[in-house]
Design a protein around this motif. Structure first.
Motif, PDB file in Angstrom:
ATOM      1  N   SER A  96      42.485  32.917  42.224  1.00 44.92           N
ATOM      2  CA  SER A  96      41.629  32.160  43.144  1.00 44.92           C
ATOM      3  C   SER A  96      40.847  31.065  42.436  1.00 44.92           C
ATOM      4  O   SER A  96      40.095  30.336  43.089  1.00 44.92           O
ATOM      5  CB  SER A  96      40.649  33.114  43.840  1.00 44.92           C
ATOM      6  N   GLU A  97      41.012  30.947  41.088  1.00 43.44           N
ATOM      7  CA  GLU A  97      40.267  29.961  40.297  1.00 43.44           C
ATOM      8  C   GLU A  97      38.772  30.047  40.633  1.00 43.44           C
ATOM      9  O   GLU A  97      38.114  29.062  40.945  1.00 43.44           O
ATOM     10  CB  GLU A  97      40.804  28.550  40.556  1.00 43.44           C
ATOM     11  N   PHE A  98      38.266  31.257  40.545  1.00 45.08           N
ATOM     12  CA  PHE A  98      36.915  31.555  41.027  1.00 45.08           C
ATOM     13  C   PHE A  98      35.852  30.743  40.300  1.00 45.08           C
ATOM     14  O   PHE A  98      34.973  30.148  40.923  1.00 45.08           O
ATOM     15  CB  PHE A  98      36.645  33.057  40.864  1.00 45.08           C
ATOM     16  N   ARG A  99      35.932  30.706  38.981  1.00 44.32           N
ATOM     17  CA  ARG A  99      34.908  29.997  38.205  1.00 44.32           C
ATOM     18  C   ARG A  99      34.913  28.505  38.532  1.00 44.32           C
ATOM     19  O   ARG A  99      33.857  27.895  38.752  1.00 44.32           O
ATOM     20  CB  ARG A  99      35.145  30.207  36.697  1.00 44.32           C
ATOM     21  N   ALA A 100      36.099  27.926  38.610  1.00 47.21           N
ATOM     22  CA  ALA A 100      36.187  26.494  38.864  1.00 47.21           C
ATOM     23  C   ALA A 100      35.755  26.144  40.283  1.00 47.21           C
ATOM     24  O   ALA A 100      35.145  25.101  40.523  1.00 47.21           O
ATOM     25  CB  ALA A 100      37.618  26.010  38.616  1.00 47.21           C
ATOM     26  N   SER A 101      36.070  27.006  41.243  1.00 44.55           N
ATOM     27  CA  SER A 101      35.788  26.681  42.644  1.00 44.55           C
ATOM     28  C   SER A 101      34.364  27.029  43.066  1.00 44.55           C
ATOM     29  O   SER A 101      33.853  26.472  44.043  1.00 44.55           O
ATOM     30  CB  SER A 101      36.778  27.407  43.563  1.00 44.55           C
ATOM     31  N   THR A 102      33.717  27.946  42.343  1.00 43.88           N
ATOM     32  CA  THR A 102      32.374  28.378  42.753  1.00 43.88           C
ATOM     33  C   THR A 102      31.285  28.002  41.768  1.00 43.88           C
ATOM     34  O   THR A 102      30.109  27.948  42.136  1.00 43.88           O
ATOM     35  CB  THR A 102      32.330  29.902  42.951  1.00 43.88           C
ATOM     36  N   GLY A 103      31.649  27.784  40.499  1.00 42.65           N
ATOM     37  CA  GLY A 103      30.647  27.527  39.478  1.00 42.65           C
ATOM     38  C   GLY A 103      29.932  28.771  39.009  1.00 42.65           C
ATOM     39  O   GLY A 103      28.971  28.693  38.234  1.00 42.65           O
ATOM     40  N   LEU A 104      30.394  29.948  39.431  1.00 45.00           N
ATOM     41  CA  LEU A 104      29.730  31.210  39.099  1.00 45.00           C
ATOM     42  C   LEU A 104      30.533  31.983  38.057  1.00 45.00           C
ATOM     43  O   LEU A 104      31.767  32.024  38.113  1.00 45.00           O
ATOM     44  CB  LEU A 104      29.560  32.075  40.351  1.00 45.00           C
ATOM     45  N   ASN A 105      29.825  32.605  37.118  1.00 43.47           N
ATOM     46  CA  ASN A 105      30.452  33.491  36.139  1.00 43.47           C
ATOM     47  C   ASN A 105      30.413  34.928  36.664  1.00 43.47           C
ATOM     48  O   ASN A 105      29.358  35.406  37.090  1.00 43.47           O
ATOM     49  CB  ASN A 105      29.694  33.457  34.804  1.00 43.47           C
ATOM     50  N   VAL A 106      31.540  35.620  36.659  1.00 49.66           N
ATOM     51  CA  VAL A 106      31.580  37.034  37.030  1.00 49.66           C
ATOM     52  C   VAL A 106      31.398  37.857  35.768  1.00 49.66           C
ATOM     53  O   VAL A 106      32.225  37.805  34.848  1.00 49.66           O
ATOM     54  CB  VAL A 106      32.905  37.398  37.730  1.00 49.66           C
ATOM     55  N   LEU A 107      30.299  38.617  35.704  1.00 50.75           N
ATOM     56  CA  LEU A 107      29.987  39.394  34.505  1.00 50.75           C
ATOM     57  C   LEU A 107      30.539  40.810  34.573  1.00 50.75           C
ATOM     58  O   LEU A 107      30.770  41.434  33.537  1.00 50.75           O
ATOM     59  CB  LEU A 107      28.467  39.456  34.304  1.00 50.75           C
TER      60      LEU A 107
ATOM     61  N   LEU B 176      40.556  36.968  40.179  1.00 48.72           N
ATOM     62  CA  LEU B 176      39.676  35.828  39.906  1.00 48.72           C
ATOM     63  C   LEU B 176      40.469  34.662  39.341  1.00 48.72           C
ATOM     64  O   LEU B 176      40.184  33.492  39.632  1.00 48.72           O
ATOM     65  CB  LEU B 176      38.582  36.249  38.929  1.00 48.72           C
ATOM     66  N   ALA B 177      41.481  34.972  38.533  1.00 48.21           N
ATOM     67  CA  ALA B 177      42.301  33.909  37.948  1.00 48.21           C
ATOM     68  C   ALA B 177      43.098  33.194  39.033  1.00 48.21           C
ATOM     69  O   ALA B 177      43.163  31.960  39.065  1.00 48.21           O
ATOM     70  CB  ALA B 177      43.238  34.491  36.889  1.00 48.21           C
TER      71      ALA B 177
ATOM     72  N   ALA C  95      42.073  41.518  37.580  1.00 49.77           N
ATOM     73  CA  ALA C  95      41.931  42.602  38.558  1.00 49.77           C
ATOM     74  C   ALA C  95      42.024  42.061  39.980  1.00 49.77           C
ATOM     75  O   ALA C  95      41.406  41.054  40.316  1.00 49.77           O
ATOM     76  CB  ALA C  95      40.590  43.301  38.360  1.00 49.77           C
ATOM     77  N   ARG C  96      42.807  42.721  40.807  1.00 49.83           N
ATOM     78  CA  ARG C  96      42.937  42.303  42.206  1.00 49.83           C
ATOM     79  C   ARG C  96      41.762  42.873  43.005  1.00 49.83           C
ATOM     80  O   ARG C  96      41.496  44.069  42.954  1.00 49.83           O
ATOM     81  CB  ARG C  96      44.269  42.764  42.793  1.00 49.83           C
ATOM     82  N   LEU C  97      41.100  42.002  43.718  1.00 50.21           N
ATOM     83  CA  LEU C  97      39.907  42.390  44.450  1.00 50.21           C
ATOM     84  C   LEU C  97      40.269  43.078  45.757  1.00 50.21           C
ATOM     85  O   LEU C  97      41.267  42.751  46.398  1.00 50.21           O
ATOM     86  CB  LEU C  97      39.036  41.167  44.731  1.00 50.21           C
TER      87      LEU C  97
END
Length: 610
Positions: free
Chosen positions: A344-355, A341-342, A371-373
């Motif tokens: 891919s900058e997931f939070r910044a690119s999607t606006g979604l929080n992974v819980l 997630l880090a 963690a590698r997806l």
């Protein structure tokens, strides 16, 4: 009889690649690339021979069919068809709806997979079945394994059903044998799909696990264990900062998923959920934070924050109004595979929080951002409706939950017409299938059914690389004489029996076993070479033996990692490895028995190879 050096090199290369496939030490396209390099560097194959697989017509055909798959998904064709065929019209719900729904899921996924990629079909139908399961009160664990297995069986209906079929057909053609026609073994595939459908009506359905009944998303992902509330006191250094400016939050791998704020002198009207990065923090705010308990403790100690007894984190507290909790599955071909997630900058690119993240049906305990997806991982996410819908359209993740039947897009008729024309032109022999498919893919782009960038993104280069590399290994396997040695070994293991069904059984079981351990493409290409040599040794028409290999390479029922279609349903279905053994082993035995009985009848073996 001594073994020549080239045979040792090919044998060692094959053994090493099998170990890498089984241990999942490297991506399979990387393994295929290494195989090509080794064979060319050791001069087992010339550079032209080693690289010929990447320019093979089978590779062109497979890539073209990926473009058709993107067009079918873009215009909602497969999703709309599935909704209409799977929707219950008799009003049955719960256990009463399971048997007919499981049968329809197996049949529909199989029929769609006869002309589309089976992984694409599974990716399309996972959200559909998630929605239908909720509406009909049927656990999704009762539906997703029939979906995956049905798609694998459906790949046996036509030559273009799977990349393995096409790769094996190229091996056949290279050996000077007449290749299979587009619909030549369709009747066999339909028989096997019918067997699989009946299996899930009764015996197989009773073996399926029943999970996630009356369980909220928060309960399933154990959210309360990873969510806490901290008070921002007036003296805190956080007061006045925005969410994005809190360096310690990112450093500890923690997400701010809500802010509870007092409204004047009155009580707070509710938490501000999924706050944006520019949301400013005030003194006396209560931050709802998510992360590993040790990380949250470290954050509190570093910033001097005081924990506040949690209000309610059962799910209702974390989604309300515009903010929702939603599950997403990592599909094959997603750009998230192999990345964290880090990264891919997931939070910044999607606006979604992974819980939370579930990997191999096990919750990851900590460090979610690192963690590698992998394909089949499920993510519990929190976000605003607009961000969720954007993610649904991007298909980087397959979002589960309620899904309304889509309307078929304006390009649907053109897409279906072009696909039908490609199949018709190839079936009557006017044009080679690879040429017709490439022409069809270009027609989709020129007609606007698929944008050029979508066409490029649709093609799974890792699969093309795998097929090209394994074709090179198959060439080396034959040129070194190893296929002849293995053929003789199989015949000796059969104690000299030359009865057709015994030979078919040997090849079928060997292919099935190899398929569970490595990729179906690898198993199919290697065993196809062996089948051809067995047929030559016994002066048999090789067709029945080759069909045993084609069918065996599709029977990846006993392991969640034997095929990406299985891997993709593990997370959303909450399956364990033992579930695939429990459900897949009887189905494998039944299908193998049917094949051993009917193959010599449909394709007699006694005709001599000319």
């Amino acid at each position: 009889m001594p073994v020549p050096s080239h045979e040792w090199i090919v044998l060692a290369t094959l053994a090493a690649s099998l170990v890498l496939f089984i241990t999942d030490a490297l991506r399979y396209d990387v393994i295929a690339g290494l195989v090509v390099v080794v064979l060319a560097a050791t001069r087992v194959l010339s550079p032209e021979q080693a690289f010929a697989g990447f320019a093979d017509p089978a590779v062109v055909l497979i890539g073209s069919m990926y473009v058709f798959g993107r067009a079918v998904n873009r215009w909602g064709i497969a999703t709309a068809i599935a909704h209409r065929l799977l929707a219950s019209k008799d009003g049955r719900r719960g256990p009463a709806a399971e048997a007919p729904l499981a049968a329809k899921v197996t049949a529909v996924s199989g029929l769609l997979s006869s002309v589309l990629s089976n992984t694409g079909v599974v990716a399309t139908l996972i959200p559909v079945l998630s929605s239908l399961g909720r509406r009909l009160d049927v656990p999704v664990s009762r539906l997703l394994m029939p979906l995956s297995f049905g798609s694998l069986l459906g790949g046996l209906i036509t030559l273009i059903g799977t990349s393995t079929n096409l790769a094996i057909n190229r091996v056949i053609e290279r050996e000077g044998i007449e290749p299979f026609g587009l619909f030549e073994f369709s009747h066999l595939g339909l028989i096997l799909l019918a067997v699989g459908t009946l299996y899930f009506v009764w015996p197989g359905r009773n073996l399926l696990p029943r999970r996630r009944v009356d369980e909220t998303l928060s309960e399933h992902y154990q959210v309360p264990k990873f969510v806490s509330e901290v008070l921002v006191e007036a003296s805190s250094s956080l007061a006045g900062l925005t969410v994005a400016e809190i360096d310690a939050v990112a450093r500890h791998g923690i997400a701010v998923i809500g802010i509870v704020r007092k409204d004047g002198d009155g009580p707070q009207a509710g938490p501000l959920l999924a706050p944006g990065p520019n949301r400013r923090i005030h003194s006396d705010d209560v931050l709802i934070v998510q992360g590993d308990p040790d990380a949250i403790l470290g954050l509190r100690q570093e910033l001097g924050l005081r924990e506040r007894p949690s209000i309610d984190v059962d799910g209702l507290h974390l989604d309300s109004g515009d903010v929702q909790l939603v599950e997403g599955v990592v599909p094959a071909g997603s750009d998230l595979v192999g990345r964290s997630l880090a990264e891919s900058e997931f939070r910044a690119s999607t606006g979604l929080n992974v819980l939370a993240i579930s990997q191999h049906a096990m919750l990851l305990p900590s460090k979610l951002r690192e963690a590698r997806l992998e394909v089949g991982d499920t993510l519990l996410m929190q976000g605003h409706q607009r961000d969720i819908e954007r993610m649904r359209r991007s298909r980087r993740l397959l979002l589960l939950g309620e899904l309304e039947p889509p309307s078929i897009g304006s390009g649907a008729l053109i897409t279906v017409g072009i696909l039908a024309l490609v199949l018709a032109v190839s079936a009557v022999g006017w044009m080679p299938l690879s040429v017709a498919a490439l022409a069809g893919a270009l027609a989709l782009v020129l007609s606007g059914c698929v944008r050029p960038d979508e066409a490029r993104e649709a093609v799974d280069l890792s699969v093309l690389f795998l097929v090209g590399g394994m074709l090179a290994l198959g060439t080396a396997f034959h040129s070194s004489g190893l296929d002849d040695r293995v053929a003789n070994l199989l015949l000796s293991l059969g104690s000299g029996f030359t009865e057709p069904r015994a030979i078919i059984a040997l090849l079928l079981l060997a292919t099935v076993a190899l398929t569970q351990l490595t990729t179906n493409v690898t198993a199919g290409i290697i065993m196809a070479q062996v089948a051809i040599e067995v047929a030559r040794e016994l002066s048999y028409d090789p067709r029945a033996l080759l069909l045993a290999v084609i069918a065996g390479a599709s029977m990846a029922f006993m392991s969640p990692v034997a095929h990406q279609a299985n891997t993709m349903v593990v997370g959303p279905g909450d399956y364990r490895f033992k579930d695939f053994l429990k459900v897949g082993t009887p189905l494998t035995a039944i299908v193998c028995t049917v094949l051993i009985v009917i193959l010599p009848w449909l394709w007699p073996l006694r005709a001599a190879v000319q």
